[in-house]
Write a protein that holds these residues in place. Sequence first.
Motif, short mmCIF file in Angstrom:
data_model
loop_
_atom_site.label_atom_id
_atom_site.label_comp_id
_atom_site.label_asym_id
_atom_site.label_seq_id
_atom_site.Cartn_x
_atom_site.Cartn_y
_atom_site.Cartn_z
N LEU A 221 30.59 51.04 36.63
CA LEU A 221 30.52 52.47 36.33
C LEU A 221 29.39 53.13 37.12
N GLU A 222 28.25 52.43 37.26
CA GLU A 222 27.14 52.94 38.06
C GLU A 222 27.54 53.11 39.52
N PHE A 223 28.41 52.22 40.01
CA PHE A 223 28.88 52.30 41.39
C PHE A 223 29.95 53.38 41.58
N GLY A 224 30.29 54.07 40.52
CA GLY A 224 31.24 55.17 40.65
C GLY A 224 32.70 54.77 40.60
N VAL A 225 33.01 53.58 40.12
CA VAL A 225 34.41 53.16 40.00
C VAL A 225 35.04 53.92 38.84
N PRO A 226 36.13 54.64 39.08
CA PRO A 226 36.78 55.40 37.99
C PRO A 226 37.19 54.47 36.85
N PHE A 227 37.01 54.94 35.64
CA PHE A 227 37.31 54.11 34.48
C PHE A 227 38.79 53.71 34.45
N GLN A 228 39.66 54.60 34.87
CA GLN A 228 41.10 54.31 34.85
C GLN A 228 41.42 53.13 35.77
N GLU A 229 40.80 53.13 36.97
CA GLU A 229 41.03 52.03 37.92
C GLU A 229 40.46 50.72 37.39
N MET A 230 39.30 50.80 36.75
CA MET A 230 38.70 49.59 36.18
C MET A 230 39.59 49.02 35.08
N ALA A 231 40.12 49.88 34.25
CA ALA A 231 40.98 49.43 33.15
C ALA A 231 42.25 48.76 33.67
N GLN A 232 42.75 49.23 34.81
CA GLN A 232 43.98 48.67 35.38
C GLN A 232 43.75 47.36 36.11
N THR A 233 42.55 47.14 36.64
CA THR A 233 42.33 45.99 37.52
C THR A 233 41.51 44.86 36.89
N LEU A 234 40.56 45.18 36.04
CA LEU A 234 39.62 44.16 35.57
C LEU A 234 40.33 43.16 34.65
N VAL A 235 40.42 41.91 35.11
CA VAL A 235 41.11 40.85 34.37
C VAL A 235 40.15 40.09 33.47
N ALA A 236 38.98 39.76 34.01
CA ALA A 236 38.00 38.99 33.24
C ALA A 236 36.63 39.12 33.87
N VAL A 237 35.61 38.96 33.03
CA VAL A 237 34.23 38.90 33.50
C VAL A 237 33.62 37.63 32.92
N THR A 238 32.97 36.86 33.80
CA THR A 238 32.37 35.61 33.37
C THR A 238 30.88 35.61 33.69
N ALA A 239 30.06 35.32 32.70
CA ALA A 239 28.63 35.10 32.93
C ALA A 239 28.37 33.61 32.80
N GLN A 240 27.55 33.04 33.69
CA GLN A 240 27.33 31.61 33.62
C GLN A 240 25.89 31.22 33.92
N ARG A 241 25.54 30.03 33.46
CA ARG A 241 24.23 29.43 33.75
C ARG A 241 24.46 27.94 34.00
N LEU A 242 23.54 27.31 34.71
CA LEU A 242 23.55 25.86 34.87
C LEU A 242 22.56 25.26 33.89
N VAL A 243 22.98 24.25 33.15
CA VAL A 243 22.11 23.60 32.17
C VAL A 243 22.04 22.11 32.48
N GLN A 244 20.88 21.54 32.17
CA GLN A 244 20.63 20.12 32.41
C GLN A 244 21.21 19.30 31.27
N LEU A 245 22.04 18.32 31.61
CA LEU A 245 22.60 17.43 30.59
C LEU A 245 21.53 16.46 30.08
N LYS A 246 21.63 16.12 28.82
CA LYS A 246 20.70 15.13 28.26
C LYS A 246 20.98 13.78 28.89
N CYS A 247 19.94 13.15 29.42
CA CYS A 247 20.12 11.85 30.07
C CYS A 247 20.27 10.75 29.01
N PRO A 248 21.29 9.90 29.14
CA PRO A 248 21.46 8.83 28.15
C PRO A 248 20.47 7.68 28.32
N PHE A 249 19.71 7.69 29.43
CA PHE A 249 18.80 6.58 29.72
C PHE A 249 17.33 6.97 29.57
#
Length: 356
Positions: free
Chosen positions: A252-280
């Motif tokens: 919206l800050e970039f000026g994308v019309p709301f109607q176009e966003m509603a028609q095109t936006l399929v999904a938004v994913t936020a992610q992080r990398l996390v360290q697995l607990k070491c079994p050893f």
Amino acid sequence: MQTIEQLADRLVEDAYILQASDIHIVPRKQDALVQFRLGGMLVTKHVLSKQMCERLLAHFKFLADMDIGERRRPQSGAMEMNVAHTTVHLRLSTLPTIYDESLVIRLLPLHSSLPLKQLALFPSTIKKLLALLNYSHGLMIFTGPTGSGKTTTLYSLLNVCRHHFQRNVITLEDPVEKRAEDVLQVQVNEKAGITYAAGLKAILRHDPDVIMVGEIRDAETARIAVRAALTGHLVLTTMHTKDAVGAIYRLLEFGVPFQEMAQTLVAVTAQRLVQLKCPFCEAECSPFCRQYRPVRRVGVYELLYGSELAQAMRAAKGEQATYVYTRLKDVIKKGIALGFLHEHVIESWLLDEATS
């Protein structure tokens, strides 16, 4: 005594064997440090004399076609090396400091798309992402800070699109992070007139099925990416926002019309990398343990799609809306409860959230 060529080869080989993502050569007043980035942390490997450091930097700059005599301006370059019967792409960046030049080398092994089963902490996340790839057109946005694994996720999904869905995939990046033989990759080159906006316009005339845009940085790129999704292409891209909802407000800050966003936006994913607990190891993993554990970090994902995404867009528009979806914090807590993650993961994540 080993030569500079032998030292350079050994540093790259050691970093590759330990699965380091970067090599840092950091100048100090009397000497220089060589550090490897392992699992998101910097580990000191060597201390070099000033003379050895200068010769090593000159050697790498020569191999990467950089100006050896220029030490007052930042430079960037790229090269390839054969390490352990594998071709490794190296991206180099120099930065002048008060003592001398600093060099960072990013290691990008070729043909290194991560298997889907190693991508996320929970397999259900991968099933949802693969289901979203079945869309013939639309916009999927992957958000997160630098180093959160967005590029790895994108390339793993693009590999599925190319080999399992038999789609024509074209990427537009600055710079090209990973080399892929079966994907058309376009490098942004503003001097040659290939900006994100100009490159996207050209790609649309090249009959793509799936387009990957390295990053939406400005209003023009955002509008063209949305328009590409409107004209029957599946567009995958990244943004730097704190969470999934933040991408809606950024568009919206970039000026994308709301109607176009509603028609095109399929999904938004936020992610992080996390360290697995070491079994050893009880506490922090030793370098030897890191070397022999093929998977040390995995992604946790916050997925916003379907009716919840529609409600989030309504809320962003200022309308009354209620929506509930699984946040990153909830996924991390679940991983801790099941014994996959250390408790300090949630503490460090909350600290990042408080300071961002």
